[in-house]
Design a protein around this motif. Structure first.
Motif, PDB file in Angstrom:
ATOM      1  N   UNK A  38     -16.580  -1.059  -5.056  1.00  0.00           N
ATOM      2  CA  UNK A  38     -16.976  -2.341  -4.476  1.00  0.00           C
ATOM      3  C   UNK A  38     -17.272  -2.182  -2.981  1.00  0.00           C
ATOM      4  N   UNK A  39     -18.083  -1.199  -2.661  1.00  0.00           N
ATOM      5  CA  UNK A  39     -18.400  -0.846  -1.275  1.00  0.00           C
ATOM      6  C   UNK A  39     -19.882  -0.545  -1.150  1.00  0.00           C
ATOM      7  N   UNK A  40     -20.421  -0.669   0.062  1.00  0.00           N
ATOM      8  CA  UNK A  40     -21.808  -0.305   0.341  1.00  0.00           C
ATOM      9  C   UNK A  40     -21.836   0.808   1.373  1.00  0.00           C
ATOM     10  N   UNK A  41     -22.950   1.492   1.454  1.00  0.00           N
ATOM     11  CA  UNK A  41     -23.106   2.506   2.493  1.00  0.00           C
ATOM     12  C   UNK A  41     -23.219   1.795   3.830  1.00  0.00           C
ATOM     13  N   UNK A  42     -22.381   2.196   4.764  1.00  0.00           N
ATOM     14  CA  UNK A  42     -22.404   1.509   6.050  1.00  0.00           C
ATOM     15  C   UNK A  42     -22.214   2.446   7.239  1.00  0.00           C
ATOM     16  N   UNK A  43     -21.932   3.695   7.008  1.00  0.00           N
ATOM     17  CA  UNK A  43     -21.607   4.605   8.105  1.00  0.00           C
ATOM     18  C   UNK A  43     -22.786   4.807   9.054  1.00  0.00           C
ATOM     19  N   UNK A  44     -23.960   5.078   8.518  1.00  0.00           N
ATOM     20  CA  UNK A  44     -25.131   5.330   9.363  1.00  0.00           C
ATOM     21  C   UNK A  44     -25.525   4.058  10.108  1.00  0.00           C
ATOM     22  N   UNK A  45     -25.447   2.921   9.429  1.00  0.00           N
ATOM     23  CA  UNK A  45     -25.787   1.661  10.098  1.00  0.00           C
ATOM     24  C   UNK A  45     -24.804   1.347  11.225  1.00  0.00           C
ATOM     25  N   UNK A  46     -23.525   1.651  11.010  1.00  0.00           N
ATOM     26  CA  UNK A  46     -22.531   1.418  12.047  1.00  0.00           C
ATOM     27  C   UNK A  46     -22.781   2.332  13.244  1.00  0.00           C
ATOM     28  N   UNK A  47     -23.136   3.573  12.975  1.00  0.00           N
ATOM     29  CA  UNK A  47     -23.442   4.512  14.056  1.00  0.00           C
ATOM     30  C   UNK A  47     -24.657   4.034  14.837  1.00  0.00           C
ATOM     31  N   UNK A  48     -25.699   3.595  14.133  1.00  0.00           N
ATOM     32  CA  UNK A  48     -26.904   3.100  14.813  1.00  0.00           C
ATOM     33  C   UNK A  48     -26.583   1.877  15.674  1.00  0.00           C
ATOM     34  N   UNK A  72     -27.914  -7.322  16.316  1.00  0.00           N
ATOM     35  CA  UNK A  72     -27.197  -7.998  15.230  1.00  0.00           C
ATOM     36  C   UNK A  72     -28.119  -8.306  14.059  1.00  0.00           C
ATOM     37  N   UNK A  73     -29.342  -8.762  14.339  1.00  0.00           N
ATOM     38  CA  UNK A  73     -30.264  -9.093  13.263  1.00  0.00           C
ATOM     39  C   UNK A  73     -30.685  -7.855  12.481  1.00  0.00           C
ATOM     40  N   UNK A  74     -30.993  -6.771  13.158  1.00  0.00           N
ATOM     41  CA  UNK A  74     -31.385  -5.551  12.451  1.00  0.00           C
ATOM     42  C   UNK A  74     -30.201  -4.930  11.738  1.00  0.00           C
ATOM     43  N   UNK A  75     -29.009  -5.095  12.280  1.00  0.00           N
ATOM     44  CA  UNK A  75     -27.810  -4.554  11.613  1.00  0.00           C
ATOM     45  C   UNK A  75     -27.531  -5.311  10.318  1.00  0.00           C
ATOM     46  N   UNK A  76     -27.725  -6.634  10.353  1.00  0.00           N
ATOM     47  CA  UNK A  76     -27.480  -7.436   9.147  1.00  0.00           C
ATOM     48  C   UNK A  76     -28.510  -7.141   8.066  1.00  0.00           C
ATOM     49  N   UNK A  77     -29.756  -6.835   8.468  1.00  0.00           N
ATOM     50  CA  UNK A  77     -30.794  -6.529   7.489  1.00  0.00           C
ATOM     51  C   UNK A  77     -30.545  -5.189   6.808  1.00  0.00           C
ATOM     52  N   UNK A  78     -29.785  -4.327   7.446  1.00  0.00           N
ATOM     53  CA  UNK A  78     -29.470  -3.036   6.840  1.00  0.00           C
ATOM     54  C   UNK A  78     -30.566  -2.011   6.945  1.00  0.00           C
ATOM     55  N   UNK A  79     -31.409  -2.113   7.973  1.00  0.00           N
ATOM     56  CA  UNK A  79     -32.478  -1.137   8.133  1.00  0.00           C
ATOM     57  C   UNK A  79     -31.989   0.098   8.803  1.00  0.00           C
TER      58      UNK A  79
END
Length: 159
Positions: A73-83, A152-159
């Motif tokens: 029940x998890x999504x990939x988030x490591x690269x997005x958090x680093x960005x 914040x907007x680009x982080x929420x979109x997950x790009x």
């Protein structure tokens, strides 16, 4: 941490929180200065698959990483958090406007070295925020609220 993360008697939510509190900060130490190529991004995404070991799913089970993430029940988030951390730090450096600004934007009058040019921090940020946004990036640094909203907007979109 292996005994805690693979213990079946501890709930998966508690193990995920332990992973987030103890492993991820060590993994992301100094990530604000990294340049993330496609190869490094693939390695980071592979590192993020702690959940396969936490759920004790062997590689012979032939489950895809996406199925393992769904089970956890998890999504990939490591690269997005680093960005996101890179963009936040870069905004701070660019607003300072000293030597760091010149180095980051590459506005030095120097002879270019031979071969393929190294990827710069601005290149990685431009790919994360979008190809046409490089001029917007340089304009948005000055306004802290605009920069924060852009990240914040680009982080929420997950790009």
């Amino acid at each position: 941490m292996k005994t805690i993360l693979t213990n079946k008697h501890i709930s998966i939510e508690t193990r995920k929180r332990a992973l987030q509190c103890y492993i991820e900060p060590v993994l992301m130490y100094g990530c604000e200065a990294w340049t993330i190529s496609k190869q490094i991004q693939n390695k980071l995404e592979a590192t993020e698959m702690f959940f396969r070991r936490m759920l004790r799913i062997p590689w012979t089970a032939k489950k895809t990483n996406e199925r393992v993430l769904n089970e956890a029940n998890k999504r990939r988030s490591l690269v997005r958090t680093i960005r996101k951390r890179q963009a936040t730090f870069l905004g701070h450096v660019m607003r300072r406007g000293k030597l760091e600004y010149l180095v980051t934007t590459g506005k030095f009058e120097e002879k270019r070295s031979r071969g393929r040019q190294r990827e710069k921090i601005m290149d990685g940020l431009a790919t994360w925020l979008g190809p046409g946004k490089v001029s917007d990036i340089l304009a948005a640094f000055k306004d802290r609220d605009l920069w924060r909203d852009m990240i914040a907007n680009d982080y929420k979109q997950g790009t």
